[in-house]
Design a protein around this motif. Structure first.
Motif, PDB file in Angstrom:
ATOM      1  N   THR A  67      41.338  56.557  41.775  1.00 14.45           N
ATOM      2  CA  THR A  67      41.505  55.222  42.336  1.00 14.45           C
ATOM      3  C   THR A  67      42.874  55.089  42.978  1.00 14.45           C
ATOM      4  N   PHE A  68      42.922  54.351  44.080  1.00 16.01           N
ATOM      5  CA  PHE A  68      44.175  54.001  44.730  1.00 16.01           C
ATOM      6  C   PHE A  68      44.268  52.481  44.773  1.00 16.01           C
ATOM      7  N   THR A  69      45.353  51.939  44.247  1.00 17.35           N
ATOM      8  CA  THR A  69      45.556  50.495  44.192  1.00 17.35           C
ATOM      9  C   THR A  69      46.878  50.130  44.846  1.00 17.35           C
ATOM     10  N   GLU A  70      46.872  49.069  45.658  1.00 15.24           N
ATOM     11  CA  GLU A  70      48.093  48.508  46.209  1.00 15.24           C
ATOM     12  C   GLU A  70      48.216  47.071  45.710  1.00 15.24           C
ATOM     13  N   GLU A  71      49.426  46.712  45.243  1.00 14.83           N
ATOM     14  CA  GLU A  71      49.692  45.367  44.755  1.00 14.83           C
ATOM     15  C   GLU A  71      50.777  44.715  45.602  1.00 14.83           C
ATOM     16  N   TRP A  72      50.495  43.471  46.068  1.00 18.00           N
ATOM     17  CA  TRP A  72      51.432  42.751  46.931  1.00 18.00           C
ATOM     18  C   TRP A  72      51.716  41.364  46.366  1.00 18.00           C
ATOM     19  N   PRO A  73      52.977  40.972  46.254  1.00 16.02           N
ATOM     20  CA  PRO A  73      53.295  39.584  45.905  1.00 16.02           C
ATOM     21  C   PRO A  73      53.025  38.678  47.101  1.00 16.02           C
ATOM     22  N   VAL A  74      52.660  37.438  46.846  1.00 21.87           N
ATOM     23  CA  VAL A  74      52.370  36.492  47.923  1.00 21.87           C
ATOM     24  C   VAL A  74      53.168  35.219  47.675  1.00 21.87           C
ATOM     25  N   GLY A  75      54.253  35.049  48.425  1.00 21.06           N
ATOM     26  CA  GLY A  75      55.024  33.828  48.356  1.00 21.06           C
ATOM     27  C   GLY A  75      55.806  33.635  47.069  1.00 21.06           C
ATOM     28  N   GLY A  76      55.985  34.677  46.284  1.00 27.13           N
ATOM     29  CA  GLY A  76      56.727  34.547  45.040  1.00 27.13           C
ATOM     30  C   GLY A  76      56.021  35.243  43.898  1.00 27.13           C
ATOM     31  N   LEU A  77      56.483  34.977  42.693  1.00 22.00           N
ATOM     32  CA  LEU A  77      55.940  35.646  41.515  1.00 22.00           C
ATOM     33  C   LEU A  77      54.566  35.134  41.114  1.00 22.00           C
ATOM     34  N   ALA A  78      54.253  33.879  41.407  1.00 23.12           N
ATOM     35  CA  ALA A  78      53.044  33.255  40.868  1.00 23.12           C
ATOM     36  C   ALA A  78      51.762  33.896  41.374  1.00 23.12           C
ATOM     37  N   HIS A  79      51.757  34.373  42.618  1.00 22.86           N
ATOM     38  CA  HIS A  79      50.510  34.848  43.213  1.00 22.86           C
ATOM     39  C   HIS A  79      50.622  36.320  43.611  1.00 22.86           C
ATOM     40  N   GLN A  80      49.554  37.058  43.366  1.00 24.29           N
ATOM     41  CA  GLN A  80      49.518  38.481  43.708  1.00 24.29           C
ATOM     42  C   GLN A  80      48.135  38.864  44.213  1.00 24.29           C
ATOM     43  N   LEU A  81      48.117  39.620  45.317  1.00 27.14           N
ATOM     44  CA  LEU A  81      46.883  40.206  45.829  1.00 27.14           C
ATOM     45  C   LEU A  81      46.944  41.718  45.657  1.00 27.14           C
ATOM     46  N   SER A  82      45.800  42.323  45.458  1.00 25.43           N
ATOM     47  CA  SER A  82      45.747  43.782  45.370  1.00 25.43           C
ATOM     48  C   SER A  82      44.388  44.277  45.819  1.00 25.43           C
ATOM     49  N   LEU A  83      44.348  45.565  46.099  1.00 24.66           N
ATOM     50  CA  LEU A  83      43.144  46.243  46.581  1.00 24.66           C
ATOM     51  C   LEU A  83      42.993  47.539  45.806  1.00 24.66           C
ATOM     52  N   THR A  84      41.792  47.796  45.291  1.00 22.14           N
ATOM     53  CA  THR A  84      41.515  49.039  44.564  1.00 22.14           C
ATOM     54  C   THR A  84      40.367  49.777  45.237  1.00 22.14           C
ATOM     55  N   VAL A  85      40.642  51.033  45.643  1.00 24.90           N
ATOM     56  CA  VAL A  85      39.641  51.861  46.312  1.00 24.90           C
ATOM     57  C   VAL A  85      39.329  53.068  45.428  1.00 24.90           C
ATOM     58  N   PRO A  86      38.087  53.211  44.948  1.00 22.83           N
ATOM     59  CA  PRO A  86      37.737  54.356  44.110  1.00 22.83           C
ATOM     60  C   PRO A  86      37.000  55.452  44.891  1.00 22.83           C
ATOM     61  N   VAL A  87      37.306  56.689  44.536  1.00 22.84           N
ATOM     62  CA  VAL A  87      36.528  57.849  44.982  1.00 22.84           C
ATOM     63  C   VAL A  87      36.063  58.557  43.718  1.00 22.84           C
ATOM     64  N   GLN A  88      34.796  58.885  43.636  1.00 21.59           N
ATOM     65  CA  GLN A  88      34.274  59.396  42.376  1.00 21.59           C
ATOM     66  C   GLN A  88      33.215  60.483  42.562  1.00 21.59           C
ATOM     67  N   ARG A  89      33.011  61.203  41.485  1.00 24.00           N
ATOM     68  CA  ARG A  89      31.949  62.213  41.432  1.00 24.00           C
ATOM     69  C   ARG A  89      31.200  62.069  40.123  1.00 24.00           C
ATOM     70  N   LEU A  90      29.891  61.906  40.197  1.00 24.20           N
ATOM     71  CA  LEU A  90      29.039  61.855  39.020  1.00 24.20           C
ATOM     72  C   LEU A  90      28.164  63.095  39.014  1.00 24.20           C
ATOM     73  N   ALA A  91      28.319  63.929  38.004  1.00 32.97           N
ATOM     74  CA  ALA A  91      27.600  65.194  37.955  1.00 32.97           C
ATOM     75  C   ALA A  91      26.094  65.009  37.967  1.00 32.97           C
ATOM     76  N   SER A  92      25.605  63.886  37.445  1.00 36.28           N
ATOM     77  CA  SER A  92      24.163  63.664  37.334  1.00 36.28           C
ATOM     78  C   SER A  92      23.562  62.952  38.542  1.00 36.28           C
ATOM     79  N   SER A  93      24.355  62.693  39.587  1.00 37.54           N
ATOM     80  CA  SER A  93      23.825  61.963  40.738  1.00 37.54           C
ATOM     81  C   SER A  93      22.821  62.804  41.508  1.00 37.54           C
ATOM     82  N   PRO A  94      21.880  62.160  42.210  1.00 39.30           N
ATOM     83  CA  PRO A  94      20.836  62.894  42.937  1.00 39.30           C
ATOM     84  C   PRO A  94      21.365  63.821  44.020  1.00 39.30           C
TER      85      PRO A  94
END
Length: 275
Positions: A67-94
């Motif tokens: 996973t890659f996550t970026e965290e950004w403050p918005v206008g001060g400490l009270a508010h925060q936005l972030s984005l999480t992007v996962p890349v994965q492998r499941l051995a049992s997938s078709p």
């Protein structure tokens, strides 16, 4: 912080505002907002952003997720936005275990109580889980989901901190590999203890548990659970211009419904001023 981005039991663990002033953290800032399986209740300081990479691999199943996550403050400490992007492998997938993107999380967190200097901090989070993963390969839920998490951080002493999480995820019309639909929900809870051996070295013990559903047919849900204990450590390099680099690693030890499964968790964070 960790976010639920897929129906897989393993994965159920896991915009900078213009004009923000650049604010450098102290040169010898302690390690703080760098939990592994859990989420701490500390928003980003104004003018400081964080880039987080994690990698989890389970030994018995062979599944892994980055996973890659970026965290950004918005206008001060009270508010925060972030984005999480996962890349994965499941051995049992078709598709024979090929890697691919999972469901992306868009997150908003509000610092309702305290901050990183307080004895008690509370920062509830609300997330949208976008159906960007291929549900026919087991890498997503096939429909927009919503997640709420309630992280509470408590300083138990000068050298001991605990984080407690309680969360809920709901995905209406989630789809399985065959395209069958059902509404699914998942509860998550966890607790961690962080010992501040030094300002730049922490020993960690985390416990994370999930209980929920996966789609098992048209309108049919099948219960699933996972539970892991993760002993680990993290350390920090405080570099010039306010850059703090935090690597870390932990063992993944399955307990209860996940007994017999083991794995490894790797962590890397870069935190620095916007300018």
């Amino acid at each position: 912080m960790r976010f639920t981005t897929s129906a897989s039991p393993m994965l159920a663990l896991l915009l900078a505002a213009p004009g923000l002033p650049a604010q450098q953290p102290p040169k010898e800032a302690p390690i703080q907002d760098n939990s592994f399986l859990l989420e701490e209740a500390y928003n980003q300081e104004p003018g400081v952003i964080q880039h987080i990479s994690t990698y989890t691999r389970l030994q018995q199943s062979g599944d892994w997720i980055y996973t890659f996550t970026e965290e950004w403050p918005v206008g001060g400490l009270a508010h925060q936005l972030s984005l999480t992007v996962p890349v994965q492998r499941l051995a049992s997938s078709p598709d024979g275990g090929r890697r691919g993107f999972g469901d992306v999380a868009l997150n908003y967190r509000y610092q309702a109580l305290g901050d990183g200097d307080s004895a008690v901090a509370f920062a509830p989070r609300l997330s949208l889980l976008l159906p960007t993963g291929n549900h026919r390969q087991g890498r997503g839920n096939g429909h927009l989901g919503v997640q709420a998490n309630l992280p509470l951080s408590v300083a138990l002493g000068e050298r001991l901190v605990s984080h407690v999480n309680l969360g809920f995820t709901h995905t209406p019309h989630a789809q399985d590999l065959l395209g069958n639909e059902a509404d699914i929900s998942t509860w998550n809870m966890g607790q961690s203890f962080i010992w501040l051996a030094r300002r730049d070295l922490n020993l960690m013990l985390e416990f994370a548990y999930t209980s929920g559903d996966v789609v098992a047919g048209p309108g049919v849900r099948q219960p699933t659970q996972s539970a892991y204990v993760a002993p680990g450590l993290r350390w920090a390099w405080n570099l010039p211009k306010g850059l703090q680099v935090v690597p870390g690693l932990a063992a993944m030890v399955g307990v209860g419904p996940s007994r017999g499964e083991t794995g490894i968790f790797l962590y890397l964070s870069f935190e620095h001023p916007l300018k």
